[in-house]
Design a protein around this motif. Structure first.
Motif, PDB file in Angstrom:
ATOM      1  N   ILE A   1       0.850  -1.183   0.000  1.00 59.39           N
ATOM      2  CA  ILE A   1       0.000   0.000   0.000  1.00 59.39           C
ATOM      3  C   ILE A   1       0.890   1.239   0.000  1.00 59.39           C
ATOM      4  CG2 ILE A   1      -0.191   0.034   2.537  1.00 59.39           C
ATOM      5  CD1 ILE A   1      -3.116   0.947   2.144  1.00 59.39           C
ATOM      6  N   GLY A   2       0.534   2.222  -0.799  1.00 62.69           N
ATOM      7  CA  GLY A   2       1.316   3.436  -0.897  1.00 62.69           C
ATOM      8  C   GLY A   2       0.761   4.529  -0.002  1.00 62.69           C
ATOM      9  N   ASP A   3       1.351   5.726  -0.129  1.00 61.57           N
ATOM     10  CA  ASP A   3       0.909   6.835   0.716  1.00 61.57           C
ATOM     11  C   ASP A   3      -0.437   7.388   0.261  1.00 61.57           C
ATOM     12  OD1 ASP A   3       2.043   8.206   3.058  1.00 61.57           O
ATOM     13  OD2 ASP A   3       1.753  10.033   1.869  1.00 61.57           O
ATOM     14  N   ASP A   4      -0.920   6.920  -0.894  1.00 62.70           N
ATOM     15  CA  ASP A   4      -2.252   7.315  -1.327  1.00 62.70           C
ATOM     16  C   ASP A   4      -3.336   6.413  -0.755  1.00 62.70           C
ATOM     17  OD1 ASP A   4      -1.400   5.135  -2.754  1.00 62.70           O
ATOM     18  OD2 ASP A   4      -1.986   5.888  -4.724  1.00 62.70           O
ATOM     19  N   GLY A   5      -2.942   5.450   0.087  1.00 62.74           N
ATOM     20  CA  GLY A   5      -3.912   4.625   0.801  1.00 62.74           C
ATOM     21  C   GLY A   5      -4.663   3.653  -0.082  1.00 62.74           C
ATOM     22  N   VAL A   6      -5.846   3.249   0.378  1.00 64.48           N
ATOM     23  CA  VAL A   6      -6.612   2.228  -0.337  1.00 64.48           C
ATOM     24  C   VAL A   6      -7.106   2.741  -1.685  1.00 64.48           C
ATOM     25  CG1 VAL A   6      -7.313   1.028   1.767  1.00 64.48           C
ATOM     26  CG2 VAL A   6      -8.710   2.904   0.898  1.00 64.48           C
ATOM     27  N   ALA A   7      -7.152   4.056  -1.872  1.00 60.48           N
ATOM     28  CA  ALA A   7      -7.594   4.612  -3.149  1.00 60.48           C
ATOM     29  C   ALA A   7      -6.678   4.189  -4.288  1.00 60.48           C
ATOM     30  CB  ALA A   7      -7.655   6.132  -3.069  1.00 60.48           C
TER      31      ALA A   7
END
Length: 404
Positions: free
Chosen positions: A10-16
């Motif tokens: 998972i990145g810093d943009d989260g689940v989006a």
């Protein structure tokens, strides 16, 4: 076996930023595992939540206790690149796991800079000594490093400046891939004490200043690269010894009677993915080995203070053994030979006639090659020069074949 353990990058943009498959594995999980930051990104579904403990093994045990339930582990970016996935893959069978990566911090940073990732050194300074960076310092080298916290870039810049690499260009990416992504660029010597967000990745383009010293990773470092009290395998003999030991990725070396650690340190510098243990009975020399390992970029070297063969009990099995001291101990060579697996290599250097007799006898019983290494160096003698011979070294190199 039906996979029950999902590892989701998972990145810093989260689940989006997740794919539909990755989002589904999170939504249906009965147990969610991750750091507090990652768990805060996941929607509330009623799943049990477990925050990573230190040491990580404690949490891995908790995951194992839930085998058969739907467990999802959240990890940064690519879980198999300095991430939780690499830890879990050591414990659980591949058939039990589903691993879905996101772009790693390395991939994102390289993309921002236009650097071919395959040509960069990718290292982690998270929970690892800063001296690890020293191994990568050479002109033009591009290094991507995961940080420990917001103070790591200043520490890196200080190390670079102190070693003469102050002109190096340092780019720090904070919160890569998220809506608050930020970048700071400066020369290492101009960085100062500034801090950035704790979640950051450092990109270094190495540029040598007047005091920089680039050291080859091939065998045969200059003698003055090592701190020593005279117990040093000289450069020419060291290069021949490393050639006989022949480091191969994934292999482990025991250096017995390590002195200042020159052989074992060069083993670690020369090979990718190699491991090593230095055994030295003198505490002062063991301390020098530790300092040499740090200054030459291999601070993870394991050092055992004690006398072989007793000191090697319980050590990881070796693929190669170098004996540089203590060869006259009656049980030394038999014990070390017994510890070697088939196809393991034993290399021993001696400078005394008594040592030569022992090696000749060992070769008569186990085979191998005996080599005499004689080196002379030109030295000034007034207005002229003369050849100054070093102590002649007799070397035995033998492979354990199981034939004898």
């Amino acid at each position: 076996m039906t996979p029950w353990l999902a590892v989701v990058g998972i990145g810093d943009d989260g689940v989006a930023g997740l794919s539909g498959a990755a989002r589904t594995l999170i939504d249906i999980a009965e147990v969610l595992v991750g750091g507090a930051r990652h768990l805060a990104m996941a929607p509330e579904t009623g799943a049990e939540r477990i925050v990573w403990d230190r040491p990580l093994g404690t949490t891995v045990d908790k995951i194992a206790a839930r085998r058969g339930r739907r467990v999802a582990v959240l990890a940064s970016g690519d879980p198999l690149w300095f991430g939780a996935g690499a830890v879990l893959a050591q414990r659980f069978a591949r058939e039990e796991m589903t691993i879905l990566p996101q772009p790693s911090a390395f991939s994102l940073a390289a993309a921002r800079l236009g650097w071919p990732l395959a040509e960069c050194a990718a290292i982690s300074l998270h929970a690892r000594p800063l001296d690890t960076l020293r191994l990568q310092l050479m002109p033009g080298r591009r290094v991507l490093a995961l940080s420990e916290d917001g103070g790591t870039p200043a520490a890196v810049a200080g190390l670079l400046t102190g070693l003469g690499w102050g002109p190096s260009r340092v780019t720090v990416f904070s919160r890569l891939g998220g809506p608050r992504e930020a970048v700071v660029v400066d020369a290492a010597q101009c960085w100062g004490e500034r801090r950035v967000a704790d979640l950051n990745t450092i990109a270094i383009e190495c540029r040598a200043g007047p005091g920089a010293r680039a050291l080859s990773r091939l065998a045969g470092l200059p003698d003055d690269a090592f701190e020593h009290d005279g117990q040093l395998t000289k450069r020419e003999v060291r290069a021949a010894t490393l050639a006989a030991l022949a480091p191969v990725a994934g292999e482990t070396l025991w250096d017995i009677g390590a002195g200042c650690g020159s052989i074992v340190i060069e083993w670690l510098r020369a090979g990718e993915g190699v491991m090593a243990v230095a055994v030295e009975r003198d505490p002062a020399r063991a301390a020098a080995i530790a300092r040499n390992a740090a200054s030459l970029g291999v601070p993870g070297l394991r050092i055992v203070v004690g006398s072989a063969p007793a000191a090697v009990a319980g050590l990881p099995k070796p693929n190669a053994i170098f004996v540089g001291g203590g060869i006259g101990e009656p049980e030394m060579l038999p014990s070390l030979w017994a510890a070697l697996p088939l196809d393991g290599r034993l290399v021993a250097n001696v400078v005394t006639i008594e040592g030569e007799v022992l090696l000749y006898d060992w070769r008569a019983r186990h085979g191998g090659a005996l080599t005499r290494i004689a080196v002379s160096r030109a030295e000034a003698a007034g207005a002229h020069h003369l050849w100054r011979p070093l102590a002649t070294v007799t070397q035995l190199a033998v492979v354990k074949t199981g034939v004898r």
